[in-house]
Design an enzyme around this catalytic site. Structure first.
Site, PDB file in Angstrom:
ATOM      1  N   VAL A  14       0.811  -1.174   0.043  1.00 55.19           N
ATOM      2  CA  VAL A  14      -0.021   0.045  -0.144  1.00 55.19           C
ATOM      3  C   VAL A  14       0.996   1.324   0.208  1.00 55.19           C
ATOM      4  O   VAL A  14       0.626   2.276  -0.856  1.00 55.19           O
ATOM      5  CB  VAL A  14      -1.061  -0.151   1.200  1.00 55.19           C
ATOM      6  CG1 VAL A  14      -1.635   1.357   1.293  1.00 55.19           C
ATOM      7  CG2 VAL A  14      -2.025  -1.177   1.108  1.00 55.19           C
ATOM      8  N   SER A  44       2.854  -7.903   5.902  1.00 53.20           N
ATOM      9  CA  SER A  44       1.778  -8.646   5.354  1.00 53.20           C
ATOM     10  C   SER A  44       2.351  -8.911   4.101  1.00 53.20           C
ATOM     11  O   SER A  44       2.003 -10.067   3.288  1.00 53.20           O
ATOM     12  CB  SER A  44       0.268  -8.252   5.530  1.00 53.20           C
ATOM     13  OG  SER A  44       0.202  -8.049   6.944  1.00 53.20           O
ATOM     14  N   HIS A  47       4.396 -11.540   2.776  1.00 53.05           N
ATOM     15  CA  HIS A  47       4.035 -13.231   2.817  1.00 53.05           C
ATOM     16  C   HIS A  47       2.670 -13.594   2.177  1.00 53.05           C
ATOM     17  O   HIS A  47       2.347 -14.717   2.385  1.00 53.05           O
ATOM     18  CB  HIS A  47       3.928 -13.547   4.218  1.00 53.05           C
ATOM     19  CG  HIS A  47       5.279 -13.204   5.197  1.00 53.05           C
ATOM     20  ND1 HIS A  47       6.443 -13.934   4.730  1.00 53.05           N
ATOM     21  CD2 HIS A  47       5.652 -12.278   5.774  1.00 53.05           C
ATOM     22  CE1 HIS A  47       7.624 -13.561   5.420  1.00 53.05           C
ATOM     23  NE2 HIS A  47       7.023 -12.464   6.216  1.00 53.05           N
ATOM     24  N   HIS A 219      -3.848 -16.067  10.138  1.00 52.62           N
ATOM     25  CA  HIS A 219      -4.664 -16.734   9.359  1.00 52.62           C
ATOM     26  C   HIS A 219      -3.661 -17.869   8.588  1.00 52.62           C
ATOM     27  O   HIS A 219      -2.406 -17.453   8.557  1.00 52.62           O
ATOM     28  CB  HIS A 219      -5.187 -15.873   8.114  1.00 52.62           C
ATOM     29  CG  HIS A 219      -5.156 -16.374   6.791  1.00 52.62           C
ATOM     30  ND1 HIS A 219      -6.144 -17.416   6.164  1.00 52.62           N
ATOM     31  CD2 HIS A 219      -4.522 -16.030   5.734  1.00 52.62           C
ATOM     32  CE1 HIS A 219      -5.999 -17.396   5.039  1.00 52.62           C
ATOM     33  NE2 HIS A 219      -4.999 -16.721   4.472  1.00 52.62           N
ATOM     34  N   TYR A 245      -8.649 -21.744   0.262  1.00 50.72           N
ATOM     35  CA  TYR A 245      -8.470 -21.394  -1.116  1.00 50.72           C
ATOM     36  C   TYR A 245      -7.133 -21.934  -1.501  1.00 50.72           C
ATOM     37  O   TYR A 245      -6.259 -22.220  -0.460  1.00 50.72           O
ATOM     38  CB  TYR A 245      -8.248 -19.818  -1.278  1.00 50.72           C
ATOM     39  CG  TYR A 245      -7.325 -19.076  -0.356  1.00 50.72           C
ATOM     40  CD1 TYR A 245      -5.778 -18.948  -0.781  1.00 50.72           C
ATOM     41  CD2 TYR A 245      -7.605 -18.310   0.862  1.00 50.72           C
ATOM     42  CE1 TYR A 245      -5.114 -18.571   0.029  1.00 50.72           C
ATOM     43  CE2 TYR A 245      -6.738 -17.629   1.540  1.00 50.72           C
ATOM     44  CZ  TYR A 245      -5.474 -17.812   1.336  1.00 50.72           C
ATOM     45  OH  TYR A 245      -4.508 -17.143   1.910  1.00 50.72           O
ATOM     46  N   TRP A 339      -6.357  -5.295   1.315  1.00 53.02           N
ATOM     47  CA  TRP A 339      -5.845  -6.297   0.907  1.00 53.02           C
ATOM     48  C   TRP A 339      -4.709  -5.978  -0.417  1.00 53.02           C
ATOM     49  O   TRP A 339      -4.852  -4.849  -1.236  1.00 53.02           O
ATOM     50  CB  TRP A 339      -6.968  -7.154   0.174  1.00 53.02           C
ATOM     51  CG  TRP A 339      -7.571  -7.989   1.228  1.00 53.02           C
ATOM     52  CD1 TRP A 339      -7.730  -7.427   2.708  1.00 53.02           C
ATOM     53  CD2 TRP A 339      -8.447  -9.018   1.334  1.00 53.02           C
ATOM     54  NE1 TRP A 339      -8.679  -8.354   3.203  1.00 53.02           N
ATOM     55  CE2 TRP A 339      -8.914  -9.540   2.236  1.00 53.02           C
ATOM     56  CE3 TRP A 339      -8.728  -9.804   0.060  1.00 53.02           C
ATOM     57  CZ2 TRP A 339      -9.878 -10.411   2.743  1.00 53.02           C
ATOM     58  CZ3 TRP A 339      -9.669 -11.071   0.281  1.00 53.02           C
ATOM     59  CH2 TRP A 339      -9.952 -11.482   1.586  1.00 53.02           C
ATOM     60  N   THR A 341      -5.428  -7.388  -3.200  1.00 57.10           N
ATOM     61  CA  THR A 341      -6.295  -7.308  -4.080  1.00 57.10           C
ATOM     62  C   THR A 341      -6.745  -5.671  -4.521  1.00 57.10           C
ATOM     63  O   THR A 341      -7.050  -5.501  -5.581  1.00 57.10           O
ATOM     64  CB  THR A 341      -7.521  -7.978  -3.649  1.00 57.10           C
ATOM     65  OG1 THR A 341      -7.251  -9.516  -3.522  1.00 57.10           O
ATOM     66  CG2 THR A 341      -8.686  -7.992  -4.833  1.00 57.10           C
ATOM     67  N   TYR A 507     -34.923  21.132   1.904  1.00 59.88           N
ATOM     68  CA  TYR A 507     -34.079  19.657   1.631  1.00 59.88           C
ATOM     69  C   TYR A 507     -33.157  20.237   0.546  1.00 59.88           C
ATOM     70  O   TYR A 507     -33.469  20.929  -0.366  1.00 59.88           O
ATOM     71  CB  TYR A 507     -35.168  18.785   0.855  1.00 59.88           C
ATOM     72  CG  TYR A 507     -34.639  17.698   0.138  1.00 59.88           C
ATOM     73  CD1 TYR A 507     -33.988  16.658   0.949  1.00 59.88           C
ATOM     74  CD2 TYR A 507     -34.384  17.502  -1.280  1.00 59.88           C
ATOM     75  CE1 TYR A 507     -33.375  15.538   0.547  1.00 59.88           C
ATOM     76  CE2 TYR A 507     -33.809  16.563  -1.718  1.00 59.88           C
ATOM     77  CZ  TYR A 507     -33.020  15.467  -1.096  1.00 59.88           C
ATOM     78  OH  TYR A 507     -32.511  14.397  -1.426  1.00 59.88           O
ATOM     79  N   ASP A 520     -27.342  14.213   1.111  1.00 57.32           N
ATOM     80  CA  ASP A 520     -28.690  15.199   1.196  1.00 57.32           C
ATOM     81  C   ASP A 520     -29.238  15.261   2.460  1.00 57.32           C
ATOM     82  O   ASP A 520     -29.081  14.285   3.441  1.00 57.32           O
ATOM     83  CB  ASP A 520     -29.563  14.683   0.206  1.00 57.32           C
ATOM     84  CG  ASP A 520     -30.286  13.329   0.741  1.00 57.32           C
ATOM     85  OD1 ASP A 520     -29.463  12.429   1.450  1.00 57.32           O
ATOM     86  OD2 ASP A 520     -31.171  12.646   0.351  1.00 57.32           O
ATOM     87  N   THR A 522     -31.690  17.955   5.449  1.00 63.04           N
ATOM     88  CA  THR A 522     -32.751  18.742   5.870  1.00 63.04           C
ATOM     89  C   THR A 522     -32.291  19.897   6.585  1.00 63.04           C
ATOM     90  O   THR A 522     -31.380  19.523   7.715  1.00 63.04           O
ATOM     91  CB  THR A 522     -33.889  18.120   6.356  1.00 63.04           C
ATOM     92  OG1 THR A 522     -33.527  17.573   7.577  1.00 63.04           O
ATOM     93  CG2 THR A 522     -34.309  17.110   5.282  1.00 63.04           C
ATOM     94  N   TYR A 619     -39.204  15.721  17.675  1.00 58.51           N
ATOM     95  CA  TYR A 619     -38.012  15.481  18.134  1.00 58.51           C
ATOM     96  C   TYR A 619     -38.176  16.206  19.655  1.00 58.51           C
ATOM     97  O   TYR A 619     -38.668  17.148  19.763  1.00 58.51           O
ATOM     98  CB  TYR A 619     -36.753  16.268  17.558  1.00 58.51           C
ATOM     99  CG  TYR A 619     -36.695  15.437  16.295  1.00 58.51           C
ATOM    100  CD1 TYR A 619     -35.987  14.226  16.390  1.00 58.51           C
ATOM    101  CD2 TYR A 619     -36.872  15.943  14.881  1.00 58.51           C
ATOM    102  CE1 TYR A 619     -35.840  13.704  15.099  1.00 58.51           C
ATOM    103  CE2 TYR A 619     -36.791  15.208  13.986  1.00 58.51           C
ATOM    104  CZ  TYR A 619     -36.302  14.181  13.697  1.00 58.51           C
ATOM    105  OH  TYR A 619     -35.821  13.432  12.750  1.00 58.51           O
TER     106      TYR A 619
END
Ligand code: FAD
Ligand code: THG
Length: 779
Positions: A14, A44, A47, A219, A245, A339, A341, A507, A520, A522, A619
């Protein structure tokens, strides 16, 4: 201009990807500090076997994975062997159909294959156990260490420095802003520090005074001795029914398992050697996995393990990464729990965010600041993360009960429980889904098993009675902010004019720098310089706090207050005798706010309704909650008042065409595409012609009710995806909202929705389906 001075902590995949993405965007003053050696750091990434399965229910994670595959392929760090997820149970086979659908929705091509085709791709599989598989040809293996090296070297050519064997031991800050980091022997100045420390994130966070809610867990990963028939080039395999896996390492087979009991790891029990993320192997916890592996791949019988370890990486409370800038310490960012990934895609999105002030990807699911205070409790993170480990490959229904319950309850909770409320959870809150005290509707149609799970025909009764009589909905979990200060502050942040007379509600939208819908909200004007703002969660609080000039107060008042939606044609008759507020149609109009008393309870009443009926959000402070409920409940008996839950709410919301932020639209969508152009003042943002539109579909009634994220097909091609769907009891049809190209978003157009192995016929409809002239709301 080299950009600001950036220090990245961690040279895992990363940190390296981020250095590449930042320097590629011109921020070249980047220093990456790594406690281990470069680039086999012992983290990590050193490995990880690097399996990349792109398919994901989350569009954002799927797109991050797609980017990662494309980038690492182009850099020669990816082996496109394809993936095969196998099913050995009918439930899993159905789930693979659903996953195929995600692929169609997020533009990742895949195909469902039969057992013979599975065996043709991976001949060692015992095909007699298989019911089928999902094949994704573009999935494969990321070469994680090489990807670190290649991205780091490219970043280095652009000016980045990578310094190994330098452990960060202090984060230096000045006046709430980060100013540098200290290692054992040096101080590095920095305008921005990004923690890419992987599962060490909480330790770096502690140096900065920033909670980093992730849990390191071990893991198991093993590698067999040589197995005849195993060779590089075999597809990667997932056997989710047994949490396993597989990948080839030459003629060795690598096997990863999530079948064992979750093993949380404390950072001080890591080995002190060169591989802190590699804990000693625990053979007893692998026994079950080994038998399960042999059942699927009989050739493993009699083989032994050549290498085995318990590898550590990060888990979070909701399974998503932690990306963003701390709200406690400006200039301190995190990119953790990511990850391999998603590594390059996450780094790309973060670099865009840092450099341009926004990302082209919607990151709200990944935002570091998405949690309420209670969700940061270490015990909460631990319990949820452990559940996520156990369920990592499970078939999880969106409404399955989470690991932590009864963390936040509204003051109405005891009354709701007395009425037999069946509760769901959202952001730590307990929310009634429906009430067992209401009778099931005998008009309700049978539903398919999946959408019928955590659903009850009672919801239909509640929806119908909201339209016919009057119902009470708990609005306490809606995040509410109090803003005190000149109206110019909110007016500058929002898409329309909120400088309206005291007593008005508007709104309006929060737009990001590129005009994407960031929220969004109010805005209720309680006094000249006092506002109650209904928002979509902690990220909005953050947005307002960041923008607030000195002297403007922004406070989250959700905790300590509570609210009820009282909606239905009898709402006015019910409240009129209880309150000193004049609720007659001319005195208290649609989208106005008034303060006064309801019985003895001081209340703020907003005349608006997410379900599209006459009525109010009411309220008060939490201590009055029970009295408020009891007062309305007693008075409501003669009008047939019922309590109603979230299932009815969603159905009514979709009949009325009201969008839910984060589901129907995000920063990736502009207001005109999302059908929210009416909430944009032309002087603040000119209208543009949408190329795609959030579109209302009526779905042919087969008992199937989509749940969101299903693909939409036209002419045989996937052309969009479903956002929200529900059965509309008043319009007597399944309703689905979907993103479609504008050319197809024309009433009458026929499309199909992919739902499991079925195609549901659907027709584009003019919206809203219910009360298009707002007559019921305005009377
Ligand atoms: P790391 O690679 O851990 O990098 C963080 C770096 O920060 C480390 O190098 C560390 O030394 C450094 N650091 C920490 N503290 C400091 C400090 N104080 N000062 C300086 N430096 C510091 N993911 C997949 O996508 N597919 C898989 O198949 C897969 N399989 C896995 C199997 C195993 C056994 C394991 C352990 C993980 C697996 N993962 C897989 C997960 C994946 O490895 C991680 O999510 C990913 O590598 C995290 O990358 P990172 O850069 O965030 O963390
Ligand atoms: N109540 C309050 N605040 C909120 C919500 C809420 N803030 C967050 C979220 N929900 C905002 N979502 C909506 C969506 C639609 C409407 C209100 C809040 C709504 N829209 C009308 C319409 O689209 O026709 C009104 C438009 C207008 O008059 O401008 O009512 O539930 N307090």
């Amino acid at each position: 201009m080299p950009g600001p001075k950036v220090v990245i902590i961690g040279a895992g995949i990363v940190g390296c990807a981020l250095a590449d993405e930042l320097t590629g965007r011109g921020w070249t003053d980047v220093t990456v500090l790594e406690q281990g050696p470069l680039f086999v750091t012992g983290g990590s990434s050193s490995h990880a076997p690097g399996l990349v399965f792109q398919t994901n229910p989350s569009r954002t994670l799927a797109r991050m994975a797609r980017y990662t595959v494309e980038k690492y392929s182009s850099l020669g760090c990816f082996s496109t062997v394809g993936s095969l997820e196998v099913a050995t149970t009918p439930e899993r086979l159905a789930e693979l159909h659903r996953r195929f659908g995600y692929g169609q929705s997020w533009e990742i091509s895949s195909s469902l294959v039969d057992p013979a085709e599975c065996a043709a791709m991976f001949p060692l599989l015992d095909k007699s156990r298989l019911l089928g598989g999902l094949h994704v040809p573009t999935d494969g293996l990321a070469l994680a260490i090489k990807a670190c090296e290649v991205q780091a070297s490219r970043a280095g050519e652009r000016g980045a420095r990578f310094i190994g064997n330098s452990r960060v031991i202090e984060i230096v800050s000045r006046k709430g802003r980060v100013s540098g980091v200290r290692t054992d022997d040096q101080l590095y100045d920095a305008d921005i520090v990004v923690s890419c420390a992987g599962f060490w994130g909480p330790a770096i966070g502690a140096l900065a005074g920033v909670p980093v809610p992730l849990l390191p867990m071990a893991h198991q990963y093993v590698r067999t001795t040589g197995v005849a028939g195993v060779a590089d080039g075999l597809p990667i395999v997932r056997h989710q029914d047994r949490d396993l896996y597989f990948r080839a390492h030459g003629d060795r087979l690598g096997i990863g398992s999530y079948l064992h009991e979750p093993m949380p790891v404390s950072l001080d029990e890591l080995p002190g050697d060169a591989h802190p993320s590699k804990l000693p192997y625990t053979p007893e916890t692998f026994k079950q996995s080994w038998s399960a592996a042999i059942e699927l791949i009989p050739a493993l019988r009699g083989k032994t393990l050549e290498e085995a370890f318990n590898g550590v990486f990060s888990f979070t409370a909701d399974g998503f990464p932690l990306i963003g800038e701390s709200r406690d310490l400006r200039g301190f960012w995190t990119a953790e729990a990511i990850w391999v990934t998603h590594s390059a895609g996450a780094a790309m999105a973060l670099a865009e965010w840092m450099v341009d002030g926004r990302s082209s990807l919607d990151l709200h699911e990944c935002d570091l600041n998405r949690f309420d205070a209670a969700q940061l409790a270490p015990g909460y993170v631990r319990k949820r993360a452990i559940r996520n480990f156990a369920e990592v490959y499970d078939i999880v229904h969106p409404l399955d009960p989470p690991a932590v319950r009864n963390l936040r309850v509204s003051p109405f909770h005891p009354r709701q429980a007395e009425l037999g409320a069946v509760f769901g959870e959202a952001a730590g809150w307990e929310r009634p889904l429906w009430y067992a005290s209401n009778p099931p509707s005998d008009e309700a149609r049978p539903r398919d098993e999946w959408s019928g799970r955590h659903w009850s025909p009672i919801a239909e009764t509640e929806a119908r009675l909201t339209r016919r009589r009057v119902a009470l909905y708990d609005m306490s979990p809606l995040t509410r902010l109090e803003v005190i200060g000149p109206v110019g502050f909110l007016n500058a942040l929002t898409s329309s004019n909120v400088d309206r007379p005291v007593g008005s509600v508007v709104y309006t939208l929060l737009l990001d720098p590129a005009g994407g819908v960031a929220s969004d909200v109010t805005v209720a004007r309680l006094a000249e310089d006092r506002f109650q703002v209904g928002v979509n969660g902690p990220l909005d609080l953050d947005r307002l706090l960041r923008a607030a000039p000195p002297g403007v107060v922004v406070r989250d008042v959700t905790g300590g207050t509570c609210g009820l939606g009282l909606w239905g044609p009898a709402a006015r008759e019910l409240v009129a005798p209880l309150t000193d507020i004049d609720v007659s149609p001319d005195a208290f109009k649609y989208f106005q706010v008034r303060r006064g008393y309801l019985g003895m309870v001081p209340v703020t009443m907003l005349r608006l309704s997410y379900v599209g009926e006459l009525g109010w959000e009411i309220y008060t402070e939490a201590e009055y909650g029970l009295r408020l409920w009891d007062t309305l409940w007693a008075a409501g008996q003669e009008y047939g008042l019922i309590a109603a839950g979230r299932a009815a709410f969603t159905s009514l919301r979709l009949e009325k065409g009201y969008r839910a932020w984060g589901v129907d639209m995000t920063t990736e969508d502009d207001p005109f595409q999302a059908g929210l152009g009416f909430a944009v003042s032309p002087d603040k943002r000119p209208a543009t012609a949408p190329d795609r539109r959030l579109t209302c579909l009526l779905v042919a009634d087969t008992g199937d009710v989509p749940m969101g994220s299903e693909p939409v097909y036209a002419g045989g091609f996937a052309v969009g995806h479903v956002t929200s769907a529900a059965y509309g009891h008043t319009v007597e049809s399944v309703i689905a909202y979907a993103w479609l190209p504008s050319a197809l978003a024309v009433p009458g157009t026929q499309v199909e929705i992919g739902y499991f192995d079925r195609r549901l016929l659907a027709t584009v409809a003019a919206e809203p389906l219910f009360d298009p002239k707002h007559e019921r709301l305005r009377r």
